[in-house]
Design a protein around this motif. Structure first.
Motif, PDB file in Angstrom:
ATOM      1  N   HIS A 148       0.857  -1.176   0.000  1.00  0.00           N
ATOM      2  CA  HIS A 148       0.000   0.000   0.000  1.00  0.00           C
ATOM      3  C   HIS A 148       0.887   1.218   0.000  1.00  0.00           C
ATOM      4  N   ARG A 149       0.580   2.157  -0.829  1.00  0.00           N
ATOM      5  CA  ARG A 149       1.392   3.358  -0.912  1.00  0.00           C
ATOM      6  C   ARG A 149       0.662   4.521  -0.269  1.00  0.00           C
ATOM      7  N   ASN A 150       1.282   5.196   0.630  1.00  0.00           N
ATOM      8  CA  ASN A 150       0.683   6.379   1.236  1.00  0.00           C
ATOM      9  C   ASN A 150       1.484   7.577   0.753  1.00  0.00           C
ATOM     10  N   SER A 151       0.885   8.348  -0.127  1.00  0.00           N
ATOM     11  CA  SER A 151       1.624   9.447  -0.738  1.00  0.00           C
ATOM     12  C   SER A 151       2.006  10.518   0.271  1.00  0.00           C
ATOM     13  N   ALA A 152       1.298  10.552   1.341  1.00  0.00           N
ATOM     14  CA  ALA A 152       1.608  11.589   2.325  1.00  0.00           C
ATOM     15  C   ALA A 152       2.810  11.226   3.184  1.00  0.00           C
ATOM     16  N   VAL A 153       3.173   9.991   3.206  1.00  0.00           N
ATOM     17  CA  VAL A 153       4.291   9.556   4.062  1.00  0.00           C
ATOM     18  C   VAL A 153       5.317   8.813   3.217  1.00  0.00           C
ATOM     19  N   PRO A 154       6.242   9.488   2.570  1.00  0.00           N
ATOM     20  CA  PRO A 154       7.255   8.820   1.737  1.00  0.00           C
ATOM     21  C   PRO A 154       8.322   8.164   2.581  1.00  0.00           C
ATOM     22  N   LEU A 155       8.104   6.913   2.964  1.00  0.00           N
ATOM     23  CA  LEU A 155       9.060   6.198   3.798  1.00  0.00           C
ATOM     24  C   LEU A 155       9.833   5.209   2.947  1.00  0.00           C
ATOM     25  N   SER A 156      10.994   4.814   3.442  1.00  0.00           N
ATOM     26  CA  SER A 156      11.838   3.991   2.592  1.00  0.00           C
ATOM     27  C   SER A 156      12.461   2.800   3.267  1.00  0.00           C
ATOM     28  N   SER A 157      12.254   2.587   4.531  1.00  0.00           N
ATOM     29  CA  SER A 157      12.963   1.488   5.160  1.00  0.00           C
ATOM     30  C   SER A 157      12.102   0.802   6.185  1.00  0.00           C
ATOM     31  N   ALA A 202      -4.382   1.627  -5.225  1.00  0.00           N
ATOM     32  CA  ALA A 202      -2.920   1.457  -5.246  1.00  0.00           C
ATOM     33  C   ALA A 202      -2.470   1.453  -6.694  1.00  0.00           C
ATOM     34  N   ALA A 203      -1.786   2.511  -7.083  1.00  0.00           N
ATOM     35  CA  ALA A 203      -1.427   2.651  -8.499  1.00  0.00           C
ATOM     36  C   ALA A 203      -0.278   1.752  -8.904  1.00  0.00           C
ATOM     37  N   SER A 260      -0.342  -6.582  -6.139  1.00  0.00           N
ATOM     38  CA  SER A 260      -1.387  -5.543  -6.155  1.00  0.00           C
ATOM     39  C   SER A 260      -2.260  -5.708  -7.390  1.00  0.00           C
ATOM     40  N   GLY A 261      -2.575  -6.949  -7.715  1.00  0.00           N
ATOM     41  CA  GLY A 261      -3.349  -7.238  -8.915  1.00  0.00           C
ATOM     42  C   GLY A 261      -4.841  -7.096  -8.719  1.00  0.00           C
ATOM     43  N   ILE A 262      -5.587  -7.842  -9.496  1.00  0.00           N
ATOM     44  CA  ILE A 262      -7.033  -7.679  -9.556  1.00  0.00           C
ATOM     45  C   ILE A 262      -7.730  -8.225  -8.329  1.00  0.00           C
ATOM     46  N   GLY A 263      -7.108  -9.167  -7.621  1.00  0.00           N
ATOM     47  CA  GLY A 263      -7.755  -9.733  -6.451  1.00  0.00           C
ATOM     48  C   GLY A 263      -8.947 -10.606  -6.823  1.00  0.00           C
ATOM     49  N   MET A 264      -9.635 -11.119  -5.801  1.00  0.00           N
ATOM     50  CA  MET A 264     -10.772 -12.011  -6.035  1.00  0.00           C
ATOM     51  C   MET A 264     -11.907 -11.686  -5.067  1.00  0.00           C
ATOM     52  N   THR A 265     -13.092 -11.899  -5.558  1.00  0.00           N
ATOM     53  CA  THR A 265     -14.272 -11.798  -4.695  1.00  0.00           C
ATOM     54  C   THR A 265     -14.485 -13.139  -4.004  1.00  0.00           C
ATOM     55  N   ARG A 266     -15.459 -13.171  -3.121  1.00  0.00           N
ATOM     56  CA  ARG A 266     -15.731 -14.412  -2.396  1.00  0.00           C
ATOM     57  C   ARG A 266     -16.120 -15.535  -3.356  1.00  0.00           C
ATOM     58  N   GLN A 267     -16.961 -15.229  -4.334  1.00  0.00           N
ATOM     59  CA  GLN A 267     -17.402 -16.244  -5.272  1.00  0.00           C
ATOM     60  C   GLN A 267     -16.264 -16.723  -6.150  1.00  0.00           C
ATOM     61  N   GLU A 268     -15.383 -15.804  -6.518  1.00  0.00           N
ATOM     62  CA  GLU A 268     -14.225 -16.202  -7.321  1.00  0.00           C
ATOM     63  C   GLU A 268     -13.291 -17.106  -6.529  1.00  0.00           C
ATOM     64  N   ILE A 295      -5.645  -5.024   3.094  1.00  0.00           N
ATOM     65  CA  ILE A 295      -4.852  -4.529   1.962  1.00  0.00           C
ATOM     66  C   ILE A 295      -5.773  -3.747   1.036  1.00  0.00           C
ATOM     67  N   PRO A 296      -5.254  -2.732   0.361  1.00  0.00           N
ATOM     68  CA  PRO A 296      -6.124  -1.919  -0.508  1.00  0.00           C
ATOM     69  C   PRO A 296      -6.660  -2.687  -1.706  1.00  0.00           C
ATOM     70  N   ARG A 297      -5.848  -3.586  -2.254  1.00  0.00           N
ATOM     71  CA  ARG A 297      -6.267  -4.351  -3.433  1.00  0.00           C
ATOM     72  C   ARG A 297      -5.228  -5.422  -3.692  1.00  0.00           C
ATOM     73  N   GLY A 298      -5.654  -6.549  -4.218  1.00  0.00           N
ATOM     74  CA  GLY A 298      -4.721  -7.593  -4.609  1.00  0.00           C
ATOM     75  C   GLY A 298      -4.827  -8.834  -3.747  1.00  0.00           C
ATOM     76  N   THR A 299      -3.738  -9.580  -3.671  1.00  0.00           N
ATOM     77  CA  THR A 299      -3.739 -10.867  -2.974  1.00  0.00           C
ATOM     78  C   THR A 299      -2.448 -11.024  -2.182  1.00  0.00           C
ATOM     79  N   ARG A 300      -2.598 -11.513  -0.967  1.00  0.00           N
ATOM     80  CA  ARG A 300      -1.443 -11.872  -0.148  1.00  0.00           C
ATOM     81  C   ARG A 300      -1.515 -13.368   0.123  1.00  0.00           C
ATOM     82  N   LEU A 301      -0.501 -14.084  -0.342  1.00  0.00           N
ATOM     83  CA  LEU A 301      -0.452 -15.538  -0.215  1.00  0.00           C
ATOM     84  C   LEU A 301       0.589 -15.892   0.835  1.00  0.00           C
TER      85      LEU A 301
END
Length: 791
Positions: free
Chosen positions: A21-30, A145-146, A166-174, A260-266
């Motif tokens: 997830h990217r937070n444009s207001a907080v440019p952190l790097s580590s 999430a761009a 950060s891909g398309i993700g899945m719904t419950r039915q998917e 997560i804003p969008r996508g899949t975490r495995l």
């Protein structure tokens, strides 16, 4: 809009998520530790990874992780961890037998466990590809999430691997449709929908085609957790399954720290024996090997370090000395230390050079790619970058190495690592046994990227695939074009170097690949009677042919010196006819398989019935009448040693020669077959039985024997001369005498007769009598007696 399932069937589906997830207001790097205050008042410290560029020791203010999803902290959840709201997870049964599925994956589809990462990363790439394609018409899909990327984090202590996209993700039915059904592929459905749509474009380069890619995770995992969020849904769901289980659960994710804003975490919870895969270095190596050219950036969680100066406590003894000398300026002592920290590292920096336009790639870039991919230090002799379209589409970059491998054993070992096969930029294998290139071209190196092969292809599939057979033909054709280009180089040393290293490979091709004889023949090089220093091609030989010459002549021997001194060449040298010298053991077999070149037949000048195109029937008739009786007399003396005795048309200075039968082995081939460890002695005896003894009627020895035949056919000296003549012809023609010692005795006897009475010596001195041992004994006694008298 039509809803479609994620690409790689069971595979594609699983990789949708994006734990980043990217937070444009907080440019952190580590990665930094922070205190998180939960509702229950407890405080716990977690490691956060922030996805922005910046210094590794940037200062960051603490913030609430409930508002910003975190990336990169170690999850310590257990198998009993369900949603915190107390909602129970729903249990589902698989639509196919899990036991059969696991048996299929572990024992059939995948022979190497490490391919699980390739499959899962490919699924993540599919999810990102699908999102990028759909976002063209629905830009709002990218609002959460761009950035489109894949991130892999490991916990080697607990044996956990987390793959987030950060891909398309899945719904419950998917989740139910795709992860609960083995034979269903979301990617396959998506591709089908694209083909049926009028708006379908050619840029939908999705990878997955099977519904088993996701289940490769169970090769190394005892439990798998898939947390996914689709932009089409406002809820995040968690799919959880265990190996050897017939059911799985799906629940809604309500823990704010895991959203997560969008996508899949495995998340993979590895088996005890497979926890070695959780080492960051190993994950990085696998990504570089299998997924180096995936079109989306892949980041791995790696330990890094930077150096800094720190103060060192002063030694008390030295401190006292400094106090005594107040004038001395005190300097703080420091030392350099390495500060360790964890951060994301881009793993797939190398771009797939074969996807670029060949006109835009420089020679230096091709050479650099070759050295890096195949761990070479020398530049290649040639390269070929091409795209094949039509019935089968693939891209390839091929190279001709500048030197053969150490040992040069790859000519008999087809299993090389020289060709790297990719399917849609995903590495499949480099372990081939002649599927893409024949054995004689196994030295060719390169990459092949196909869109038509399945991702989880095996060697058995390769061997039976019609697509692979078409690819092989085109790859072989391009390889020959590349080698032919070296022959046309202005620098002749380039092809001389190629021939020195790989000439035997092409000769092997003459034996094994009849279909490509026309491509191989122009590339062959040989020494000749008119070019003993530099090798020539068949084209150069044909240009030098006499106007009335119909055939290409050759002789096989163990060296150029032996070939040029062979008696078979005498008449051809007189006529200025060029003869090729075949001095490699494989040469003669290769030429016999070629048979002809540009309608010119290859003729072995050591075989019987040699036609030089200068026959004079009247003269031959006269000679046969004159020496016919002599030929019969010699044949009677030699018996079964020769098949016949004939008048020779190839000799000018030698009295005789022993030619091989037209369909038998030559002297050179007989020598090679004798040297075989497992040679068949019965066939050897049969093939060498046909020998033709040819005599030169113009030679004084033959004329003398002709006179002896007519006047004294039973003379012992004349008959012994015939025997010696045969033995001499046997050696000069390249054959091995059956009894070298007997041949030596005959030579010594003839030398004694020739030297008798010369230089003032008597016959007895030249030919000592049989009682010589007695004389020697007497001579030994006399000096002994004389010596004793003197004493």
């Amino acid at each position: 809009m039509h809803r479609v399932v994620s690409r790689r069937s069971v595979s594609a589906i699983l990789r949708a998520g994006g734990l980043r997830h990217r937070n444009s207001a907080v440019p952190l790097s580590s990665s930094i530790p922070f205190d998180q205050s939960a509702d229950d008042g407890k405080t716990e410290k977690k490691w956060l990874s922030f996805l922005a560029t910046g210094s590794c020791n940037a200062t960051v203010k603490p913030f609430n992780s409930r508002n910003v999803p975190v990336l990169g902290y170690r999850l310590e959840s257990t198998s009993a961890a369900h949603d915190s709201s107390g909602l129970s997870a729903e249990k589902y049964e698989y639509q196919a037998e899990v036991s059969r599925l696991m048996d299929l994956i572990v024992n059939s589809l995948y022979s190497n466990k490490e391919v699980f990462l390739r499959e899962l990363v490919s699924n993540a790439s599919d999810a990102l590809d699908k999102l990028r394609f759909l976002s063209v018409t629905e830009p709002d899909l990218l609002k959460d999430a761009a950035d489109l990327d894949i991130r892999i984090q490991t916990d080697k202590d607990n044996g956990i691997i987390t793959i987030t996209d950060s891909g398309i993700g899945m719904t419950r039915q998917e989740l139910i449709d795709c992860l609960g059904t083995i034979a269903q592929s979301g990617t396959a459905k998506f591709l089908k929908a694209l083909k049926e749509s009028k708006d379908a474009g050619a840029d939908s380069n999705l990878i997955g085609q099977f519904g088993v890619g996701f289940y490769s995770a169970f090769l190394v995992s005892e439990r798998v957790e898939v947390s996914t969020k689709s932009p089409k849904s406002d809820r995040q769901y968690v799919w959880e399954g265990e190996v050897n289980s017939s059911s799985y659960t799906i629940r809604e994710e309500t823990d704010p720290s895991k959203l997560i804003p969008r996508g899949t975490r495995l998340t993979l919870y590895l088996k005890r024996d497979d926890k070695g895969f959780a080492h960051p270095e190993r994950i990085q190596r696998l990504v570089q090997n299998y997924s180096q050219f995936v079109s989306f950036p892949i980041y791995t969680w790696q330990e890094k370090g930077y150096t800094k100066e720190v103060e060192v406590d002063e030694d008390p003894v030295e401190a006292k000395k400094d106090d005594r000398d107040e004038k001395t300026e005190k300097k703080k002592k420091t030392k350099t230390v390495v500060e360790k920290y964890w951060d994301w590292e881009l793993t797939n920096e190398t771009q797939p050079i074969w996807l670029r336009n060949p006109k835009e790639v420089t020679t230096e870039e091709y050479n650099e790619f070759y050295k890096k991919t195949f761990n070479e230090y020398l530049e290649p002799l040639a390269s070929s970058h091409f795209t094949t379209e039509g019935e089968v589409e693939f891209r390839s970059v091929l190279y001709v190495p500048s030197i053969a491998p150490t040992g040069k054993d790859d000519i008999v070992n087809t299993k090389t690592k020289n060709i790297r096969l990719y399917v849609k930029r995903v590495f499949i294998s480099d372990d081939f046994d002649g599927e893409l290139f024949p054995r004689y071209l196994s030295f060719i190196k390169g990459v092949v990227d196909s869109n038509d092969l399945p991702l989880n292809i095996s060697r058995e599939i390769l061997q039976e695939s019609r697509i692979v057979r078409i690819m092989r033909k085109r790859l072989v054709r391009k390889a020959f074009d590349m080698i032919l280009g070296i022959t046309m180089s202005e620098n002749r040393d380039d092809y001389a170097r190629f021939w020195e290293n790989f000439g035997k490979h092409l000769k092997l091709g003459c034996i094994e690949d009849r279909e490509n004889h026309k491509r191989i023949a122009p590339l062959l090089r040989f020494f000749s009677s008119q070019s003993e220093e530099d090798m020539i091609s068949f084209d150069e030989y044909v240009e030098n042919m006499k106007p009335d010459q119909k055939d290409i002549y050759y002789i096989a021997a163990d060296s150029v010196t032996s070939a040029k001194n062979a008696p078979f060449l005498e008449k051809l040298v007189e006529k200025d006819i060029e003869v090729l010298f075949l001095v490699d053991p494989i040469d003669e077999v290769a030429i016999q398989n070629l048979k002809s070149y540009k309608e010119k037949n290859f003729v072995d000048i050591s075989k019987e019935d040699l036609d030089l195109g200068d026959k004079n029937e009247e003269k031959e008739k006269e000679i046969k009448q004159e020496f016919g009786q002599t030929c019969e007399w010699i044949k009677k003396r030699l018996g079964d040693k020769v098949a016949s005795v004939q008048i020779s048309n190839r000799l000018s200075t030698s009295p005789c020669v022993l030619a091989s039968g037209k369909f038998g082995w030559s002297a050179n081939m007989e020598r090679l077959m004798k040297a075989q460890t497992v040679g068949d002695t019965s066939s050897l005896e049969f093939m060498r039985s046909r020998r033709v003894f040819e005599i030169n009627p113009d030679h004084p020895i033959i004329q003398t024997l002709n006179a002896a035949c007519k006047s004294s056919p039973n003379d012992e000296e004349a008959l012994r001369s015939v025997d010696l003549l045969y033995d001499a012809a046997l050696v000069s023609s390249g054959f091995t005498p059956e009894s070298p010692a007997q041949l030596g005795g005959k030579i010594y006897e003839m030398m004694g007769m020739a030297l008798s009475g010369r230089w003032g010596t008597s016959a007895q001195q030249v030919n000592p009598p049989s009682h010589v041992p007695e004389t020697m004994e007497a001579e030994v006694v006399k000096p002994a007696e004389a010596g004793s008298q003197k004493l």
